[in-house]
Every structure is written in C-alpha cells, then in structure tokens.
Enzyme design. Structure first.
Site, mmCIF file in Angstrom:
data_model
loop_
_atom_site.group_PDB
_atom_site.id
_atom_site.type_symbol
_atom_site.label_atom_id
_atom_site.label_comp_id
_atom_site.label_asym_id
_atom_site.label_seq_id
_atom_site.Cartn_x
_atom_site.Cartn_y
_atom_site.Cartn_z
ATOM 1 N N THR A 74 0.846 -1.201 0.000
ATOM 2 C CA THR A 74 0.000 0.000 0.000
ATOM 3 C C THR A 74 0.879 1.249 0.000
ATOM 4 O O THR A 74 0.674 2.169 -0.803
ATOM 5 C CB THR A 74 -0.933 -0.002 1.232
ATOM 6 O OG1 THR A 74 -1.756 -1.172 1.173
ATOM 7 C CG2 THR A 74 -1.822 1.229 1.264
ATOM 8 N N HIS A 203 3.826 -10.331 3.010
ATOM 9 C CA HIS A 203 2.873 -11.232 3.671
ATOM 10 C C HIS A 203 1.987 -12.027 2.718
ATOM 11 O O HIS A 203 1.104 -12.763 3.167
ATOM 12 C CB HIS A 203 2.031 -10.468 4.710
ATOM 13 C CG HIS A 203 0.978 -9.569 4.144
ATOM 14 N ND1 HIS A 203 -0.329 -9.963 4.005
ATOM 15 C CD2 HIS A 203 1.027 -8.306 3.683
ATOM 16 C CE1 HIS A 203 -1.039 -8.957 3.497
ATOM 17 N NE2 HIS A 203 -0.231 -7.944 3.282
ATOM 18 N N CYS A 328 -10.305 -6.613 2.280
ATOM 19 C CA CYS A 328 -10.394 -5.200 2.656
ATOM 20 C C CYS A 328 -11.804 -4.678 2.517
ATOM 21 O O CYS A 328 -12.196 -3.762 3.210
ATOM 22 C CB CYS A 328 -9.473 -4.354 1.795
ATOM 23 S SG CYS A 328 -7.918 -5.149 1.485
#
Ligand SMILES: *Cc1c(COP(=O)(O)O)cnc(C)c1O
Length: 392
Positions: A74, A203, A328
């Site tokens: 991000t 991740h 999300c």
C-alpha cells in the site's frame, strides 16, 4: 474447537517457519541499526538488508539500488503514484488504470483526482482481462502513467503485462505494476516486460507483514520521485525511516523459498484447485466461475452461487476460512467492485466467494473442504426450497 481449514491465502499467508527462523537473530543479538556504519552491530544489519535487496533485484532482473523498502505494498503504490505526479508538479496530468485494481491503487487515484489529476479507469472484459489496445487508445499527450496489476487478488486473472509495457514504452509513458499476487509466484522480468515501477509485499509470500518494496527504474528511464515520508533520507532519499531489518531479512528469505518452489508448487496447487472446482461444480452445476479459467493464478478459485448470499454460505461453512470479495472490502456489505466489473449484477455479486490455496494446504484438507462446502450449499438450497414452499 479446531481451527477451520485456511483457504484465504490471497488475503495473507502464514509465516513459513523457516522464514521466522531467519528473522530471529535480528530481533536478538543482531539488533543493530543498518545506518550505523561505524560498528559491527550496524554493519551486520546493513549486510543483511543488502543481501535481501540483492535477492529481490535478482528475481526481478533489476539492480539492487532500484529496490526501495517500504512498510508494504500500500505504501509502495502510494509512493510510486504520488511520487511521480508530485515530482512532475503537473496537476493537469493524466493517468490510466483499470477497474479491477486493488483499493490501494484505486483510492490513491481518488485522492489525486480531488487535486485535479485526470484519471481514466478502463473497463475489463467478462473474463477480467484488460485489452491492451484500450490502453493504447486512451493515451494522450498529457498521460504520465499507466498502472495495471499483474494478477488480480479476487479472481486471479493474469494481465498481458508485457504487451501493455511495450505500448507504454513506445508512447513514452511510465508503467507501474502492482505485483502483490504474482511476486514469487509467476515469472517477472522488469526489463523484458518494460515495467518502470513495481510494488509487492512480504505477507502474500509466506513472509512477515509490514514489509514491502517499490522497484523504481534508475536507468532508461531514471525515475525521480517526490519523497512521501520526510526524515533522514534513508533508501537513497526515496523513503526515510530506520529500516526494519528483521522484516527485510524475512522478506528476502520468503522470496528465496518461493522462487525455488514456484514451478513445482504452481503445478501442485493447480491440481488441488481444479479438484476443488470440479467437485463443487459436480454437486452444484449452477455455480459460475468468475474470471478467465486459463489466464488465472493456479491457486485461485472465485465462484458465484446463484440464489444464495455469500454471507450465509460463509456462516454455514464454519470449517473453512475463505473470503467474500476481498478482505479489505468485506468490512462493508457493498458487493465487490471486481465482480461487478466483470458484469455480474448486484445479486450475483453478493453470492461470490473466493477460495485461495497455499503452501500449507495438503490434499486431505481439500478433500475435507469439498465435503464442508458442498454440505453447506445443499443445506442452504434446502432451506430456501422449504421457505418458498411455505410461502406458496
Ligand atoms: C495485499 C495487496 C495489496 C496491499 O499490500 P499490503 O502490503 O498489505 O499493503 C495491494 N495490492 C494487491 C493486489 C494485494 O493483493
């Protein structure tokens, strides 16, 4: 209570125990600051960081100095996009992207749009694929950047990155790729694919959370970015902040394992994924596959269950951990923008479920998941039938 079978590996992956082992010394005796060049503590840390940077650059066919560590993808995407726009101080500039990007990318564009940047969001086909010609036709003299993700996080669609890269190079426009879902899984060569900026994260490849990077081309073209976090000028002035050495070591180790295993692993996961798909399809011929079957990540399965709601299915399917839409956006009940983008109506989009397989899923687990999933769907269909009978 036993834990459910984890089929949500595109949201995040468990940390590989080998990766954890590689990180431990950097929490303990090797605790130094990689910027402390005058003693062995700092030197050890710096060496570990550079080792990881080398590993990443080698995999991408980039140079080590083109890798900028960030807190994740991000941040990397924000740095790449805002860095390019603000470096040009060009509020009238134009950027092209596609409808099925991750929110990290789309929301960055929404914030730039408010500042006067023009954004074209291109539609994708019913298979989730972006037509490279549509990119070509959209480029104007003001276009500074095209961004297209490599593989989609919800439906696993793999885009024609090399073709789009070629178009961008011909038109002299920068090309940014969000490769979170393909890094360590598919082949990526930034030179061959004409990628100028690329973001990925630890991740999603069995590495730690909180670490990612941005690849920034430093030759043909030499890209300068406006720094987004001011401070000590770490990472060659691209990103300030003391480097999280343990996380960086973990990312490098995770990538090393993924690269070594990827060919064999992709084959294994495709067999398991297909087994899961056909077993569900056999019992429930009405399910609809979302996204291209052929141009697809081998570990992704995304299905619509007509007439049912994904929330109800997941409640009935307690033994399997998976997602409705993307992780999300599951906090709100708006249907996934990706499933809508491939042309599903609201009701169908509300029935979409993503199953994503990973390194630690073995065949017996998939066999068990098939029974749990098919039973849950059977039960819900029965309940629905009974309800409509009582109404009559
Ligand atoms: C996970 C993911 C991101 C966000 O990465 P973080 O490191 O969690 O910030 C962005 N894009 C895609 C496609 C992803 O899958």
């Amino acid at each position: 209570m036993s834990y459910p079978i984890y089929l949500d590996n595109q949201a995040t992956t468990p940390l590989d125990p080998i990766v954890l082992d590689s990180m431990m010394p950097y929490f303990n005796e090797k605790f130094g600051n990689a910027a402390s060049s005058h003693h062995i503590y700092g030197q050890d840390a710096k060496q570990a960081v550079e080792c990881s940077r080398n590993e990443i650059s080698k995999v991408l066919n980039a140079k080590p100095r083109e890798i900028i560590f960030t807190s994740g993808a991000t941040e990397a995407v924000n740095l790449g996009i805002k860095g390019v726009v603000e470096q040009n101080e060009n509020t009238g500039c134009h950027i092209i992207t596609q409808e099925t990007e991750h929110k990290a990318v789309l929301d960055t564009y929404i914030s730039l749009e408010k500042k006067g940047v023009k954004i074209s969001i291109l539609p994708v086909g019913s298979d989730g694929l972006l037509d490279p010609d549509s990119v070509k036709n959209e480029i104007t003299n003001n276009t500074v950047l095209v961004s297209v993700m490599h593989a989609n996080n919800e439906i696993g669609t793999v885009q024609s990155i090399k073709e789009i890269g070629l178009i961008c190079r011909d038109k002299g426009v920068l090309f940014l790729v969000d490769s979170c879902q393909s890094f360590g899984k598919l082949d990526i060569d930034v030179k061959d694919m004409n990628i100028n900026l690329l973001a990925a994260t630890g991740h999603k490849i069995y590495g730690p959370k909180g670490i990612g990077f941005l690849y920034v081309s430093q030759k043909d073209p030499n890209i300068k970015l406006k720094m987004q976090i001011d401070g000590g000028g770490h990472e060659r002035g691209f990103r300030s902040g003391t480097l999280p050495v343990s996380q960086i070591v973990g990312l490098g180790k995770a990538l090393q394992i993924s690269e070594k295993e990827k060919k064999k692993e992709n084959k294994r996961l495709k067999i398991l994924r297909d087994k899961l798909y056909y077993a569900i399809l056999d019992s429930h011929p009405d399910v609809i596959l979302n996204g291209s079957f052929d141009r697809r990540l081998p570990h992704n399965l995304n299905l619509c269950f007509p007439g049912l709601s994904a929330e109800n299915i997941i409640m009935k399917m307690r033994g399997v951990a998976c997602s409705t839409g993307s992780a999300c956006s599951s906090a709100n009940l708006k249907p996934s923008h990706v499933i809508k983008a491939i042309g599903r109506d609201n009701e169908l989009a509300h029935s979409a479920i993503r199953f994503s397989l990973g390194r630690f899923n073995l065949e017996p687990e998939i066999d068990k998941a098939i029974i749990i999933i098919n039973n849950a769907i059977n039960l819900l269909k029965e309940q629905k039938n009974n309800r409509s009978k009582t109404i009559i």
